[in-house]
Structure formats: structure tokens, C-alpha cells
Design a protein around this motif. Structure first.
Motif, short mmCIF file in Angstrom:
data_model
loop_
_atom_site.label_atom_id
_atom_site.label_comp_id
_atom_site.label_asym_id
_atom_site.label_seq_id
_atom_site.Cartn_x
_atom_site.Cartn_y
_atom_site.Cartn_z
N LEU A 118 16.56 -43.34 41.26
CA LEU A 118 17.66 -42.58 41.81
C LEU A 118 17.93 -42.94 43.26
O LEU A 118 19.07 -42.84 43.73
N GLY A 119 16.90 -43.35 43.99
CA GLY A 119 17.12 -43.79 45.36
C GLY A 119 18.04 -44.99 45.42
O GLY A 119 18.96 -45.04 46.25
N ALA A 120 17.82 -45.96 44.53
CA ALA A 120 18.67 -47.14 44.50
C ALA A 120 20.09 -46.79 44.06
O ALA A 120 21.07 -47.30 44.62
N LEU A 121 20.21 -45.90 43.08
CA LEU A 121 21.54 -45.49 42.62
C LEU A 121 22.28 -44.74 43.72
O LEU A 121 23.48 -44.97 43.94
N ARG A 122 21.59 -43.87 44.43
CA ARG A 122 22.21 -43.14 45.53
C ARG A 122 22.69 -44.09 46.62
O ARG A 122 23.76 -43.92 47.20
N ALA A 123 21.88 -45.13 46.90
CA ALA A 123 22.23 -46.10 47.93
C ALA A 123 23.49 -46.90 47.56
O ALA A 123 24.20 -47.40 48.44
N GLN A 124 23.75 -47.00 46.25
CA GLN A 124 24.94 -47.72 45.79
C GLN A 124 26.16 -46.82 45.71
O GLN A 124 27.22 -47.26 45.25
N PRO B 226 25.64 -37.27 42.37
CA PRO B 226 24.83 -36.51 41.41
C PRO B 226 25.61 -36.11 40.17
O PRO B 226 25.07 -36.09 39.06
N GLU B 227 26.90 -35.81 40.33
CA GLU B 227 27.71 -35.39 39.19
C GLU B 227 27.83 -36.51 38.15
O GLU B 227 27.96 -36.24 36.95
N GLN B 228 27.79 -37.75 38.62
CA GLN B 228 27.89 -38.87 37.68
C GLN B 228 26.61 -39.03 36.87
O GLN B 228 26.65 -39.32 35.67
N ILE B 229 25.48 -38.80 37.51
CA ILE B 229 24.21 -38.87 36.78
C ILE B 229 24.08 -37.70 35.81
O ILE B 229 23.70 -37.88 34.65
N ILE B 230 24.42 -36.50 36.27
CA ILE B 230 24.37 -35.33 35.38
C ILE B 230 25.30 -35.55 34.19
O ILE B 230 24.93 -35.27 33.03
N GLY B 231 26.48 -36.07 34.42
CA GLY B 231 27.43 -36.28 33.33
C GLY B 231 26.93 -37.28 32.32
O GLY B 231 27.11 -37.09 31.10
N TYR B 232 26.30 -38.36 32.79
CA TYR B 232 25.77 -39.35 31.85
C TYR B 232 24.64 -38.74 31.02
O TYR B 232 24.57 -38.95 29.80
N CYS B 233 23.75 -38.00 31.68
CA CYS B 233 22.63 -37.39 30.96
C CYS B 233 23.11 -36.33 29.98
O CYS B 233 22.56 -36.19 28.88
N THR C 189 28.69 -33.89 25.39
CA THR C 189 30.06 -34.36 25.53
C THR C 189 30.25 -35.59 24.65
O THR C 189 29.28 -36.27 24.30
N ASP C 190 31.50 -35.89 24.32
CA ASP C 190 31.79 -37.04 23.47
C ASP C 190 31.71 -38.35 24.23
O ASP C 190 31.51 -39.41 23.63
N HIS C 191 31.89 -38.31 25.52
CA HIS C 191 31.80 -39.50 26.35
C HIS C 191 31.33 -39.08 27.74
O HIS C 191 31.52 -37.93 28.15
N PRO C 192 30.71 -39.99 28.49
CA PRO C 192 30.23 -39.61 29.83
C PRO C 192 31.37 -39.22 30.75
O PRO C 192 32.40 -39.89 30.80
N GLN C 193 31.17 -38.13 31.45
CA GLN C 193 32.16 -37.67 32.43
C GLN C 193 31.42 -36.91 33.53
O GLN C 193 30.46 -36.20 33.26
N ALA C 194 31.84 -37.11 34.75
CA ALA C 194 31.17 -36.48 35.88
C ALA C 194 31.23 -34.96 35.75
O ALA C 194 32.28 -34.39 35.41
N MET C 195 30.09 -34.32 36.02
CA MET C 195 30.05 -32.86 36.00
C MET C 195 28.83 -32.39 36.77
O MET C 195 27.87 -33.14 36.98
N GLU C 196 28.87 -31.14 37.21
CA GLU C 196 27.73 -30.54 37.86
C GLU C 196 26.78 -29.95 36.82
O GLU C 196 27.14 -29.77 35.65
N ALA C 197 25.57 -29.65 37.26
CA ALA C 197 24.60 -29.07 36.34
C ALA C 197 25.11 -27.77 35.72
O ALA C 197 24.87 -27.50 34.55
N ALA C 198 25.83 -26.98 36.52
CA ALA C 198 26.37 -25.72 36.00
C ALA C 198 27.38 -25.96 34.89
O ALA C 198 27.49 -25.17 33.94
N ASP C 199 28.14 -27.06 34.98
CA ASP C 199 29.09 -27.39 33.92
C ASP C 199 28.35 -27.77 32.63
O ASP C 199 28.76 -27.38 31.52
N ALA C 200 27.26 -28.52 32.78
CA ALA C 200 26.46 -28.88 31.60
C ALA C 200 25.83 -27.64 30.98
O ALA C 200 25.72 -27.54 29.75
#
Length: 361
Positions: free
Chosen positions: A269-275, A279-286, A293-304
Motif C-alpha cells: 500500500l505504501g507503493a500504491l499510495r506513492a503512485q 483509499p477509495e480506489q482500493i476499497i472499491g476494488y476489494c 459490485t459488478d465492476h470495480p468502482q471507487a467508494m469509501e468503506a461506509a459505502d461498501a
């Protein structure tokens, strides 16, 4: 319910860790429960300085909060010593010394078909019965040894352990055939994962356990050990932690089908953050990998959280539990089938271009 984050501070969190942490957080919060943070630093040689601080920073950055102060296994050694001594000193108890080297065990064992797991052949268990005086002399002489937990022999009724997983459904293991006698204390004196995690979950009141499906087999052993600890009076058998609810997750694999792991240098996550990944993009993918979800989309943990249920996760895993196109789904990475850990279960394959994929969400 009480859940837990249980990271090992051997490096920075990677996407597989974030995936499991999100699922644990969603499970606890959806039930209106709490979640503890336990730093599993019992294996001191593997612990990386400041890794616990990086983990806590990444969790906070992702919006995954926890309740209370972090618990560190390295600060609970006296507790483990006490419980271990009680087990070791039980008349006809389950622990016995093992003098075998790893090479000797490999030479005498046949891996479990399909997954490479080696069941200990029981040489030192037999030695303890045939030559107890010799074993005692070797201990007195300071011979290097580990301590193993004796499970019932293959096929014994008391060695058949069943539980229902919220993702993979009813599971049944034969401890003697599927696991064998497992190390509880290593030859270097360090306590083993199987021992401390069972003690911790029971005494910390954890009744909501979420982790990767590569630990399904371990769950059977931990259920067996937990029952013995309850028989010893270590905790009230009427408390919820006496019989936790389990959820085991598909694994996140790299593009070659290898499980994401720090030792395999998975992007952290350190490398991803540096790029510039948010966080919403990681939460959405997970969340997508969980099937929310049917496809990855940015969201906050509360949305998930608003989308989460174990029924939805299980339905998703059931629907994708066959071989899928390894080229991906909508470019997000594919869900793939049986490998050497899976017994035919599907995992999620993360593409090599994950950072650019996340940045597009």
C-alpha cells in the motif's frame, strides 16, 4: 460480535491484506459489533521495525477503524507460558517433544494430494510410547526439540471436526488424516501460530473470525484446541468466543496465479499510495473482489458497508467457483480456479497493471 484485525508486522500491507481487513471490518460493523487490532508479532525474527506503525497508518488511511488499544502478542508471552505449561503438565496430555528435523519429516512423509501439505508421520509420538526414559534423557541433556499437539488418529470419531463457514458452507476435517500432530512450540522456543491465535481469540472474546481460505484446515485444529482449553477452564464455555462464526475468503493471486504475499514482493500500500492511488480506489476494488459490485468502482468503506452481507459474498463465490477467464473481467483481473491450495475453489487474480487500473476508478 467481536471481530479482529490480526496482521503480522513483517512488512507493509499489500492488496491481499487490505482485502481481508476490509471483509473483517465489514463483518463486525454490519453486525453492530466491535473489532480489535491484534499485532501478531510472536515470530520476532520476522517482525520488521515500524511495520506495526505502517499497518495502523494504512488501516486509518483506508477508513478501517478499530476499538480499544492495539494488542501485541509479544506483550502476552507470560500468558502463553502459563497456558502452555498447563497443557504440557496435564496427565496424559496432548503435548509431546519432537526431535525431528524438517528434512527428516519431509523424507518420511507423503504430501497431501493436491496441496503439498505434509502430515507429520508421528515418529516422536511413537518414541514417547516405546522409550519414555530415552525421551526424558534427551530432554535432560538439552536436545533441541519442538513441542507437538497430538491429535486423534485418522478416522477416530473425536478427531472429526465440522463447522459451517459463511462463505464455503459446511466443512469437515479428519484431524489425523488432514493435519496430523502440529507444532505448538518451535525448537527455537517461539510459540507457534496455531497455539497463540487460539488462546488469543478465546481470551479476547473474538467470535467473528474472517481470513483467507488457505486457513480452513487450521480452523479445524483450532476448534479442537479451543475445546480442550475450555475443558481446562481457561474461559467460560457459554461466552460467544467459545464457538466463533467463521468466514474464509477467496485469495488474491498475482497475474501468475501465486498468492499475494510480502515474501513474494507483492505491491504494498505504501507503493500504491506513492503512485497516487486513493483509499477509495482500493476499497472499491476489494469490494468488487468480495462480489459487492459488478465492476470495480471507487467508494469509501461506509459505502461498501451499505452493500455488504455474507449472503452476497457467498452467492458471488458460488457463482464464480469454476475456472474463469484469466484475462480478466472488464480488465479488472480474473477469477481463477483450482491451484495447489484450492481443492477446486476459485480465487481472484490481480493483474500486473493494478496501479494503473486503480487510478482509472
Amino acid at each position: 460480535m467481536t471481530g479482529r484485525f490480526a496482521p503480522t508486522p513483517s512488512g507493509r500491507m499489500h492488496m491481499g491484506n487490505a482485502f481481508a481487513m476490509l471483509a473483517a471490518w465489514l463483518s463486525a460493523r454490519a453486525a453492530g459489533g466491535s473489532i480489535a487490532l491484534r499485532i501478531e508479532d510472536i515470530d520476532a525474527p520476522r517482525a520488521v521495525p515500524d511495520a506495526d506503525r505502517w499497518i495502523m497508518d494504512d488501516l486509518a488511511w483506508l477508513g478501517l477503524d478499530w476499538d480499544g488499544e492495539p494488542v501485541r502478542q509479544s506483550q502476552r508471552l507470560d500468558l502463553y507460558e502459563e497456558v502452555f505449561a498447563r497443557l504440557r503438565d496435564m496427565p496424559a496430555g496432548p503435548l509431546y517433544p519432537c526431535f525431528c528435523s524438517r528434512a527428516e519429516i519431509r523424507a518420511a512423509s507423503a504430501p497431501q494430494e493436491g496441496d503439498g501439505f505434509i502430515v507429520y508421520p508421528g515418529a516422536c509420538r511413537r518414541l514417547g510410547r516405546s522409550d519414555p526414559d530415552g525421551v526424558a534423557r534427551r530432554l535432560t541433556d538439552g536436545a533441541r526439540h519442538s513441542w507437538r499437539f497430538a491429535v486423534p488418529p485418522a478416522g477416530a470419531p473425536d478427531g472429526l471436526v465440522s463447522f459451517t463457514d459463511r462463505v464455503y458452507g459446511p466443512r469437515r476435517f479428519d484431524l489425523g488424516a488432514d493435519l496430523g500432530d502440529v507444532v505448538m512450540r518451535r525448537s527455537d522456543g517461539l510459540f507457534a501460530y496455531q497455539f497463540v491465535v487460539t488462546v488469543d481469540d478465546l481470551l479476547m472474546g473474538v467470535d467473528d473470525i474472517v481470513r483467507g481460505r488457505d486457513l480452513l484446515r487450521s480452523t479445524a485444529l483450532q476448534e479442537h484446541v479451543r475445546a480442550l482449553l475450555l475443558d481446562m477452564g481457561l474461559a467460560d464455555r457459554n461466552r460467544p468466543a467459545a464457538r466463533p462464526a467463521y468466514a474464509h475468503l477467496p485469495l488474491l493471486d498475482d497475474a501468475a496465479g501465486v498468492r499475494l504475499a510480502k515474501r513474494e514482493h507483492a505491491p504494498d500500500l505504501g507503493a500504491l499510495r506513492a503512485q497516487g492511488v486513493r483509499p477509495e480506489q482500493i476499497i472499491g476494488y476489494c469490494a468488487w473482489a468480495l462480489g459487492l459490485t459488478d465492476h470495480p468502482q471507487a467508494m469509501e468503506a461506509a459505502d461498501a458497508l451499505a452493500l455488504f452481507s455474507w449472503d452476497a459474498v457467498r452467492a458471488h463465490v458460488d457463482a464464480t467457483d469454476a475456472r474463469s477467464d484469466a484475462d480478466g473481467i472488464d480488465g479488472a483481473g480474473g477469477r481463477v480456479g483450482d491451484d495447489d491450495r484450492s481443492d477446486g475453489r476459485a480465487d481472484v487474480r490481480v493483474p500486473d497493471d493494478l496501479p494503473s487500473l486503480l487510478l482509472r476508478l
